[in-house]
Design an enzyme around this catalytic site. Structure first.
Site, PDB file in Angstrom:
ATOM      1  N   GLU A 183       2.014   3.864   2.081  1.00 46.82           N
ATOM      2  CA  GLU A 183       2.915   2.703   1.973  1.00 46.82           C
ATOM      3  C   GLU A 183       4.045   2.955   0.976  1.00 46.82           C
ATOM      4  O   GLU A 183       4.769   2.022   0.641  1.00 46.82           O
ATOM      5  CB  GLU A 183       2.129   1.442   1.585  1.00 46.82           C
ATOM      6  CG  GLU A 183       1.423   0.813   2.772  1.00 46.82           C
ATOM      7  CD  GLU A 183       0.724  -0.488   2.436  1.00 46.82           C
ATOM      8  OE1 GLU A 183       0.357  -1.209   3.379  1.00 46.82           O
ATOM      9  OE2 GLU A 183       0.517  -0.794   1.237  1.00 46.82           O
ATOM     10  N   THR A 232     -13.736   6.587   8.875  1.00 47.79           N
ATOM     11  CA  THR A 232     -14.355   5.263   8.768  1.00 47.79           C
ATOM     12  C   THR A 232     -14.436   4.666  10.174  1.00 47.79           C
ATOM     13  O   THR A 232     -13.492   4.763  10.968  1.00 47.79           O
ATOM     14  CB  THR A 232     -13.566   4.351   7.816  1.00 47.79           C
ATOM     15  OG1 THR A 232     -12.207   4.265   8.266  1.00 47.79           O
ATOM     16  CG2 THR A 232     -13.594   4.890   6.397  1.00 47.79           C
ATOM     17  N   GLY A 277      -9.723 -11.992   0.883  1.00 48.99           N
ATOM     18  CA  GLY A 277      -8.619 -11.398   0.143  1.00 48.99           C
ATOM     19  C   GLY A 277      -8.781  -9.917  -0.084  1.00 48.99           C
ATOM     20  O   GLY A 277      -9.776  -9.298   0.309  1.00 48.99           O
ATOM     21  N   ALA A 307      -8.764  -5.037   3.176  1.00 48.19           N
ATOM     22  CA  ALA A 307      -8.989  -4.127   2.040  1.00 48.19           C
ATOM     23  C   ALA A 307     -10.363  -3.457   2.049  1.00 48.19           C
ATOM     24  O   ALA A 307     -10.701  -2.760   1.095  1.00 48.19           O
ATOM     25  CB  ALA A 307      -8.768  -4.828   0.693  1.00 48.19           C
ATOM     26  N   ALA A 308     -11.124  -3.616   3.133  1.00 50.46           N
ATOM     27  CA  ALA A 308     -12.421  -2.916   3.182  1.00 50.46           C
ATOM     28  C   ALA A 308     -12.208  -1.401   3.164  1.00 50.46           C
ATOM     29  O   ALA A 308     -12.928  -0.662   2.479  1.00 50.46           O
ATOM     30  CB  ALA A 308     -13.196  -3.332   4.436  1.00 50.46           C
ATOM     31  N   GLY A 309     -11.187  -0.939   3.896  1.00 52.26           N
ATOM     32  CA  GLY A 309     -10.880   0.494   3.884  1.00 52.26           C
ATOM     33  C   GLY A 309     -10.420   0.959   2.509  1.00 52.26           C
ATOM     34  O   GLY A 309     -10.750   2.063   2.067  1.00 52.26           O
ATOM     35  N   ASP A 310      -9.654   0.115   1.832  1.00 50.59           N
ATOM     36  CA  ASP A 310      -9.202   0.470   0.478  1.00 50.59           C
ATOM     37  C   ASP A 310     -10.392   0.543  -0.476  1.00 50.59           C
ATOM     38  O   ASP A 310     -10.460   1.426  -1.340  1.00 50.59           O
ATOM     39  CB  ASP A 310      -8.198  -0.565  -0.030  1.00 50.59           C
ATOM     40  CG  ASP A 310      -6.950  -0.630   0.839  1.00 50.59           C
ATOM     41  OD1 ASP A 310      -6.591   0.401   1.432  1.00 50.59           O
ATOM     42  OD2 ASP A 310      -6.361  -1.716   0.921  1.00 50.59           O
ATOM     43  N   LYS A 337      -2.129  -1.306  -0.553  1.00 45.36           N
ATOM     44  CA  LYS A 337      -3.208  -0.321  -0.409  1.00 45.36           C
ATOM     45  C   LYS A 337      -3.423   0.476  -1.686  1.00 45.36           C
ATOM     46  O   LYS A 337      -4.561   0.767  -2.067  1.00 45.36           O
ATOM     47  CB  LYS A 337      -2.909   0.610   0.769  1.00 45.36           C
ATOM     48  CG  LYS A 337      -2.921  -0.127   2.101  1.00 45.36           C
ATOM     49  CD  LYS A 337      -2.812   0.789   3.279  1.00 45.36           C
ATOM     50  CE  LYS A 337      -2.504  -0.004   4.549  1.00 45.36           C
ATOM     51  NZ  LYS A 337      -3.379  -1.137   4.799  1.00 45.36           N
TER      52      LYS A 337
HETATM   53  O1  RIB Z   1      -5.220  -2.635   3.188  1.00 44.04           O
HETATM   54  C1  RIB Z   1      -4.931  -3.979   2.882  1.00 44.04           C
HETATM   55  C2  RIB Z   1      -3.577  -4.085   2.251  1.00 44.04           C
HETATM   56  O2  RIB Z   1      -2.609  -3.699   3.178  1.00 44.04           O
HETATM   57  C3  RIB Z   1      -3.181  -5.468   1.825  1.00 44.04           C
HETATM   58  O3  RIB Z   1      -3.588  -5.782   0.523  1.00 44.04           O
HETATM   59  C4  RIB Z   1      -1.677  -5.485   2.024  1.00 44.04           C
HETATM   60  O4  RIB Z   1      -0.939  -5.622   0.846  1.00 44.04           O
HETATM   61  C5  RIB Z   1      -1.348  -4.186   2.755  1.00 44.04           C
HETATM   62  O5  RIB Z   1      -0.824  -3.239   1.901  1.00 44.04           O
END
Ligand code: RIB
Length: 295
Positions: A140, A208, A276, A238-241, A43
């Site tokens: 994390e 979100t 991805g 990873a859309a939230g990221d 994240k």
């Molecule tokens: O939010 C997605 C991410 O969560 C992934 O890339 C994975 O590594 C986890 O950390």
């Protein structure tokens, strides 16, 4: 005040091990996969790459081991022009791994094995957290480390943003250090709800809502809702990221909260159109094109 960076991200870096399958397995079930790939994720790193690709001068502070996975992540960090001066390289730790299943419907399930991410300490983050206009953190890495970063940033007048993922309860002391909190609907409930976060001092809570978009909540003003951009989604990983990185980048560039919200929604939507985590994150021209798309 002159800042060395626009955005500082303190958080995790993982190598993502991704299997696609028709549908995700339930407990005790085995299903057959249709493809397997490995790529950069985590994240923290995802959010740093999203901010950098959105145009922010970005520094990333995390911890990786001394292994091939780390070398792959370092290459990504360099390719995206992200400062890594505060990244810890730990000789006796394994780089974090995420085991990710993605269904044909684009849903995912993720198991994170933290590895080196667990070793990121308070003293690793305190100085770098004061180096940027905006600090962005998630959960994390150890909570004590997150608290140290937020506390140092707050003392230095940095705008602090917390993405409380993965979901967990947090002390009111930590929440009171956040200018902006960006949870999903599940996470905001675990943290006591929007009203409680605003009461503890957040300037804004951005919830979100997945395919329903996102909403900006502030004290004393009506909520601002942005609808999800209509795109062809293939993978929501990873859309939230992407949303958080885009939001931080645009806020650091001087946008209003509502302006950053719309920019973040476009960034998050585009990340669902490719498979991805890091490989899916859009560039500034792609985001601008979606924001100005007719209709
Ligand atoms: O939010 C997605 C991410 O969560 C992934 O890339 C994975 O590594 C986890 O950390």
């Amino acid at each position: 005040m002159t800042w060395r960076f626009d955005v500082c991200v303190v958080g995790s870096a993982n190598l993502d091990l991704v299997a696609t399958t028709d549908r995700l397995p339930g407990p005790g079930e085995t299903v057959l996969g249709s493809s397997y790939t490995e790529h950069a994720g985590g994240k923290g790193l995802n959010q740093a790459v999203a901010a950098a690709r959105a145009g922010a001068r970005t520094t990333f502070c995390g911890a990786v081991g001394d292994d091939d996975a780390a070398r792959r992540l370092l290459a990504v960090i360099a390719d995206d022009g992200i400062d890594a001066s505060a990244l810890r390289l730990l000789p006796n730790a394994a780089t974090g791994r995420a085991l990710i299943g993605v269904s044909a419907a684009g849903e995912n399930s993720i198991i994170v094995v933290a590895g080196a991410n667990r070793e990121l300490t308070e003293s690793d983050v305190s100085a770098i957290a004061t180096s940027a206009r905006v600090l962005l953190v998630q959960l994390e890495v150890p909570v004590a480390t997150v608290r140290a970063a937020l506390s140092a940033a707050r003392a230095a007048g940095v705008t602090t943003i917390l993405n409380p993922a993965p979901a967990m309860t947090l002390s009111s002391e930590i929440l009171a250090l956040c200018d902006v909190v960006i949870p999903n609907e599940h996470e905001v409930e675990i943290l006591g709800g929007v009203a409680e976060l605003l009461r503890l001092g957040a300037r804004a809570v951005v919830v979100t809502l997945g395919a329903r978009g996102a909403k900006l909540c502030t004290s004393g003003a009506d909520d601002v809702v942005v609808a999800a951009f209509a795109v062809e989604s293939v993978d929501t990983t990873a859309a939230g990221d992407a949303f958080c990185g885009g939001f931080a980048a645009e806020l650091a560039a001087g946008a209003s909260l509502a302006g950053a919200l719309r920019f973040a929604a476009a960034t998050g939507a585009l990340a669902t159109t490719r498979a991805g985590a890091v490989p899916s994150l859009p560039t500034r021209p792609e985001i601008d094109a979606l924001l100005t798309r007719p209709g």
